[in-house]
Motif scaffolding. Structure first.
Motif: not given
Length: 268
Positions: A6-18, A191-195, A232-234
């Motif tokens: 299944h694939t969901v679309t997520l708000t990205p987390v910036p690498r520098r912030w992480f 955004r991210w498409r996460v599979t 979970a994505a929501e």
């Protein structure tokens, strides 16, 4: 064997912030001072509900206990420092005993992070071992989740070599074994498409039962898998935008103050 995808679309987390947050958490932990068995914040307040039971703060072998209902250390739960080296590895082990008189369970969870200034890998592993009866082996199991941080953001941006999925996981049980992979790709809106892919295989007598169960419940199982990921994505998309809008210093202040809130205040 059963397969799910299944694939969901997520708000990205910036690498520098992480990476800044990882540094902030280490800085916060290292700012604490020993005061007997208690830990003191830089402003003089004692860290609530945590006791240093063994060793020196953040040194290898240091062991901490949460506070029990009797306002003393809870010896059935412990956090032990396995490694604390910002250039190499941070490793923490959490142990808990569920003292159910009919089925006591011993749980161990280990978190490892390679490098702080430039995190490359993170791993979470856990094991639950029950005792107290002939069938307890079927309520025991172990799991492992590995995150290749160096590959996650290039994959999410559609760059980098495809050397394998950035996230892999396994879950082992006497009757089943599940393996999972997680791969991010860029969506058109940034955004991210996460599979997520999961493969489940049966063990022992479940090896014969699993194909029968999937033949009957395949559609329902796949729908439940997709629904769980969508929920979970929501939740991720509801909370992450506000979280990444805050700088690490603001998050540090909010984290410290949250430690002193009551359960009622947290619920509010």
């Amino acid at each position: 064997m059963a397969r799910f995808q299944h694939t969901v679309t997520l708000t990205p987390v910036p690498r520098r912030w992480f990476e800044s947050c990882v540094v902030m958490l280490h800085d916060l932990a290292e700012s604490l001072e020993e005061d007997g068995a208690r830990l003191r914040l830089p402003d003089g307040r004692h860290l609530p509900e945590l006791f240093l039971d063994k060793g020196r703060h953040l040194q290898r072998g240091a062991r901490y206990h949460p506070e029990s209902d009797e306002e003393g250390p809870d010896l059935d739960a412990a956090l032990t420092v396995l490694a604390w080296d910002r250039r190499r590895e941070t490793a923490l082990e959490m142990v808990a005993l569920d003292d159910n008189p009919h089925k006591p369970t011993h749980m161990v969870c280990t978190l490892r992070l390679t490098s702080v200034e430039r995190p490359r890998e993170a791993e979470l592993s856990g094991k639950a071992q029950a005792s107290g009866g002939r069938w307890t082996r079927y309520t025991s199991g172990s799991g492992r989740l590995h995150l290749d941080l160096g590959a996650w953001w290039p994959s999410a941006a559609g760059r980098g070599r495809r050397t394998g999925p950035p996230v892999t996981g396994t879950l082992d049980h006497p009757l089943t074994r599940a393996t999972a992979t997680v791969v991010p790709r860029p969506a058109q809106d940034g955004r991210w498409r996460v599979t997520v892919k999961v493969r489940v295989t049966g063990r022992s007598f479940a090896r014969l039962l699993l194909p029968v169960a999937m033949a009957v419940f395949r559609r329902r199982a796949r729908a439940a898998f997709a629904e769980a990921l969508d929920e979970a994505a929501e939740e991720w998309n509801r909370q992450v935008p506000e979280l990444v809008s805050k700088d690490p210093e603001q998050l540090r202040l909010e984290l410290v103050e949250s430690l002193f809130k009551t359960d009622e205040e947290h619920q509010a």
